[in-house]
Enzyme design. Structure first.
Site, short mmCIF file in Angstrom:
data_model
loop_
_atom_site.label_atom_id
_atom_site.label_comp_id
_atom_site.label_asym_id
_atom_site.label_seq_id
_atom_site.Cartn_x
_atom_site.Cartn_y
_atom_site.Cartn_z
N HIS A 159 12.46 -2.30 2.79
CA HIS A 159 11.84 -1.00 3.07
C HIS A 159 12.77 0.09 2.56
O HIS A 159 14.00 -0.02 2.68
CB HIS A 159 11.60 -0.81 4.57
N ARG A 164 12.22 5.16 12.89
CA ARG A 164 10.99 5.94 12.71
C ARG A 164 10.03 5.71 13.88
O ARG A 164 10.45 5.31 14.96
CB ARG A 164 10.36 5.56 11.36
N TYR A 204 10.72 9.35 1.55
CA TYR A 204 10.76 8.35 0.50
C TYR A 204 11.44 8.82 -0.78
O TYR A 204 11.62 8.03 -1.71
CB TYR A 204 9.35 7.86 0.18
N ASN A 229 7.99 -5.43 -0.30
CA ASN A 229 7.81 -4.25 0.53
C ASN A 229 6.31 -4.19 0.83
O ASN A 229 5.53 -3.75 0.00
CB ASN A 229 8.27 -2.97 -0.17
N ARG A 248 4.39 11.02 -2.14
CA ARG A 248 4.14 10.77 -0.72
C ARG A 248 5.40 11.04 0.09
O ARG A 248 6.43 10.39 -0.10
CB ARG A 248 3.72 9.31 -0.53
N PRO A 277 0.79 -1.22 0.00
CA PRO A 277 0.00 0.00 0.00
C PRO A 277 0.83 1.28 0.00
O PRO A 277 1.86 1.37 0.66
CB PRO A 277 -0.83 -0.10 1.29
N ASN A 278 0.34 2.20 -0.78
CA ASN A 278 0.85 3.57 -0.89
C ASN A 278 2.18 3.68 -1.63
O ASN A 278 2.64 4.79 -1.89
CB ASN A 278 0.96 4.25 0.49
N GLU A 330 12.21 -9.23 2.91
CA GLU A 330 11.45 -8.03 3.25
C GLU A 330 12.33 -6.81 3.02
O GLU A 330 13.48 -6.78 3.47
CB GLU A 330 11.04 -8.11 4.72
N ALA A 355 2.79 -0.60 5.18
CA ALA A 355 2.27 -0.62 6.55
C ALA A 355 1.78 -2.00 6.98
O ALA A 355 1.75 -2.30 8.17
CB ALA A 355 1.15 0.40 6.70
#
Length: 150
Positions: free
Chosen positions: A102, A109, A25, A76, A20, A12-13, A100, A79
């Site tokens: 990111h 964060r 990012y 990735n 964003r 998502p996103n 995984e 969330a």
């Protein structure tokens, strides 16, 4: 199955890359990411397919569908990384190694981003290196192919 075929899944996103939170990012887009990864994968003689979805069920279906089709998945999960036990269970249910990734350093964060519920069922996690997080994952798969450990 092509033994050099890998799937890159973005959650998502991530379709909003470049728009964003560019301070976190960056200004590059999903298309930029895919272009960079295709060029990099050619250097490693890997074949890539790309998928992106904002929907948890779609991501689960992609993971299930990767079995007997792909040698590995670069994921990735956005969330969903932090709370989707359904995606965690999907990864655990297939015989396809998952790394995984990111873009940002999730451990530096917000507190809720610092825990991954999917990490225990992946072969590793790479975060904080922007697009290079994906390239490092592909390099790992390439190295494992050379050693025939996949």
């Amino acid at each position: 199955m092509n033994n050099r075929n890998f799937l890159v899944i973005n959650g998502p996103n991530l379709n909003r890359l470049g728009k964003r939170e560019p301070g976190i990012y960056g200004a590059q887009t999903m298309e930029d990411l895919q272009t960079e990864l295709v060029l990099f994968s050619k250097e490693l003689f890997l074949d890539l397919s790309f998928e992106q979805s904002n929907n948890e069920g779609d991501l689960i279906d992609l993971i299930h569908g990767a079995e007997n089709k792909f040698r590995g998945i670069v994921l990735n999960a956005g969330a969903y990384t932090h709370y989707s036990y359904a995606i965690r269970d999907a990864i655990a249910s297939v015989d396809v190694p998952v790394i995984e990734v990111h873009l940002s350093n999730v451990h530096a964060r917000e507190e809720f981003r610092q825990k991954s519920v999917i990490a225990p069922v992946t072969i590793g996690q790479i975060s904080g290196f922007g697009f290079d997080s994906y390239k490092l994952a592909l390099q790992v798969f390439h190295n494992q192919l050379k050693g025939d450990t996949l």
